[in-house]
Design a protein around this motif. Structure first.
Motif, PDB file in Angstrom:
ATOM      1  N   GLU A 169      10.823  16.040  -2.523  1.00  0.00           N
ATOM      2  CA  GLU A 169      11.639  14.900  -2.087  1.00  0.00           C
ATOM      3  C   GLU A 169      11.095  14.292  -0.800  1.00  0.00           C
ATOM      4  O   GLU A 169      11.064  13.069  -0.650  1.00  0.00           O
ATOM      5  N   ALA A 170      10.644  15.133   0.115  1.00  0.00           N
ATOM      6  CA  ALA A 170      10.148  14.657   1.408  1.00  0.00           C
ATOM      7  C   ALA A 170       8.800  13.941   1.287  1.00  0.00           C
ATOM      8  O   ALA A 170       8.486  13.063   2.087  1.00  0.00           O
ATOM      9  N   THR A 171       8.010  14.310   0.283  1.00  0.00           N
ATOM     10  CA  THR A 171       6.654  13.777   0.165  1.00  0.00           C
ATOM     11  C   THR A 171       6.489  12.698  -0.890  1.00  0.00           C
ATOM     12  O   THR A 171       5.510  11.960  -0.873  1.00  0.00           O
ATOM     13  N   GLY A 172       7.385  12.657  -1.848  1.00  0.00           N
ATOM     14  CA  GLY A 172       7.229  11.726  -2.958  1.00  0.00           C
ATOM     15  C   GLY A 172       6.273  12.255  -4.019  1.00  0.00           C
ATOM     16  O   GLY A 172       5.863  11.531  -4.922  1.00  0.00           O
ATOM     17  N   TYR A 176       4.077  18.982  -9.961  1.00  0.00           N
ATOM     18  CA  TYR A 176       2.719  18.837  -9.430  1.00  0.00           C
ATOM     19  C   TYR A 176       2.519  19.716  -8.196  1.00  0.00           C
ATOM     20  O   TYR A 176       1.501  20.389  -8.055  1.00  0.00           O
ATOM     21  N   LEU A 177       3.517  19.729  -7.297  1.00  0.00           N
ATOM     22  CA  LEU A 177       3.443  20.597  -6.113  1.00  0.00           C
ATOM     23  C   LEU A 177       3.332  22.060  -6.521  1.00  0.00           C
ATOM     24  O   LEU A 177       2.549  22.820  -5.953  1.00  0.00           O
ATOM     25  N   GLU A 220      -5.129  11.860  -0.416  1.00  0.00           N
ATOM     26  CA  GLU A 220      -3.870  11.121  -0.255  1.00  0.00           C
ATOM     27  C   GLU A 220      -2.668  12.046  -0.456  1.00  0.00           C
ATOM     28  O   GLU A 220      -1.706  12.016   0.313  1.00  0.00           O
ATOM     29  N   ILE A 221      -2.714  12.868  -1.489  1.00  0.00           N
ATOM     30  CA  ILE A 221      -1.626  13.811  -1.756  1.00  0.00           C
ATOM     31  C   ILE A 221      -1.529  14.823  -0.622  1.00  0.00           C
ATOM     32  O   ILE A 221      -0.429  15.162  -0.175  1.00  0.00           O
ATOM     33  N   LEU A 222      -2.675  15.299  -0.136  1.00  0.00           N
ATOM     34  CA  LEU A 222      -2.670  16.251   0.979  1.00  0.00           C
ATOM     35  C   LEU A 222      -2.031  15.630   2.217  1.00  0.00           C
ATOM     36  O   LEU A 222      -1.299  16.305   2.946  1.00  0.00           O
ATOM     37  N   GLN A 223      -2.293  14.348   2.448  1.00  0.00           N
ATOM     38  CA  GLN A 223      -1.695  13.675   3.602  1.00  0.00           C
ATOM     39  C   GLN A 223      -0.171  13.615   3.448  1.00  0.00           C
ATOM     40  O   GLN A 223       0.561  13.845   4.407  1.00  0.00           O
ATOM     41  N   VAL A 274      -9.540  20.397   5.722  1.00  0.00           N
ATOM     42  CA  VAL A 274     -10.513  21.468   5.954  1.00  0.00           C
ATOM     43  C   VAL A 274     -10.290  22.586   4.945  1.00  0.00           C
ATOM     44  O   VAL A 274     -11.229  23.088   4.317  1.00  0.00           O
ATOM     45  N   ARG A 275      -9.036  22.972   4.760  1.00  0.00           N
ATOM     46  CA  ARG A 275      -8.705  24.038   3.802  1.00  0.00           C
ATOM     47  C   ARG A 275      -9.142  23.691   2.382  1.00  0.00           C
ATOM     48  O   ARG A 275      -9.553  24.546   1.619  1.00  0.00           O
ATOM     49  N   ALA A 276      -9.026  22.391   2.051  1.00  0.00           N
ATOM     50  CA  ALA A 276      -9.385  21.946   0.700  1.00  0.00           C
ATOM     51  C   ALA A 276     -10.880  21.688   0.551  1.00  0.00           C
ATOM     52  O   ALA A 276     -11.352  21.396  -0.538  1.00  0.00           O
TER      53      ALA A 276
END
Length: 130
Positions: A29-32, A37-38, A51-54, A69-71
């Protein structure tokens, strides 16, 4: 080296979400970003885009750069100074504004380092008063 971090991005996101004491549904809900998917990202079934990571970083209130960096999207860089960390953590500034401030801060650091090494270059017709 970065490829070993790719598999851990989902685990890292889950860890950060757990520490923040929010559910997958609340993060969605917070990220859209959709709940399924999450969940797939956290289980390592999907590799999220920058974009999704952001969006996830904003939802978790952490640095998007850490997730990049992690990704394996960005290379790890030197540790931030307190000033750089404060700029990155500021919630009021846009990512573009943060980058401009960081670039200016870095240029001042390089200029001061060059001056201390006796490599002062005059870039304008003005003398520095100090």
């Amino acid at each position: 080296m970065a490829s070993s971090k790719v598999g851990s991005i989902g685990e890292y996101i889950r860890e950060q979400r757990t520490r923040a004491k929010i559910s997958v549904r609340q993060l969605a809900e917070a990220t859209g970003v959709s709940n399924p998917y999450l969940s797939q990202i956290e289980r390592g079934l999907r590799k999220p885009s920058a974009e999704i990571l952001q969006q996830i970083a904003k939802g978790l209130r952490i640095s998007a750069e850490v997730l990049y960096v992690r990704a394996g999207i960005l290379e790890e860089r030197e540790a931030d100074t307190d000033v750089q960390a404060a700029i990155r953590a500021d919630l009021i500034l846009t990512e573009r504004q943060k980058q401009v401030l960081l670039d200016i801060y870095e240029s001042f650091g390089k200029e001061n380092e060059a001056a201390s090494n006796g490599q002062v270059h005059e870039t304008s017709g003005k003398e520095e008063v100090g």
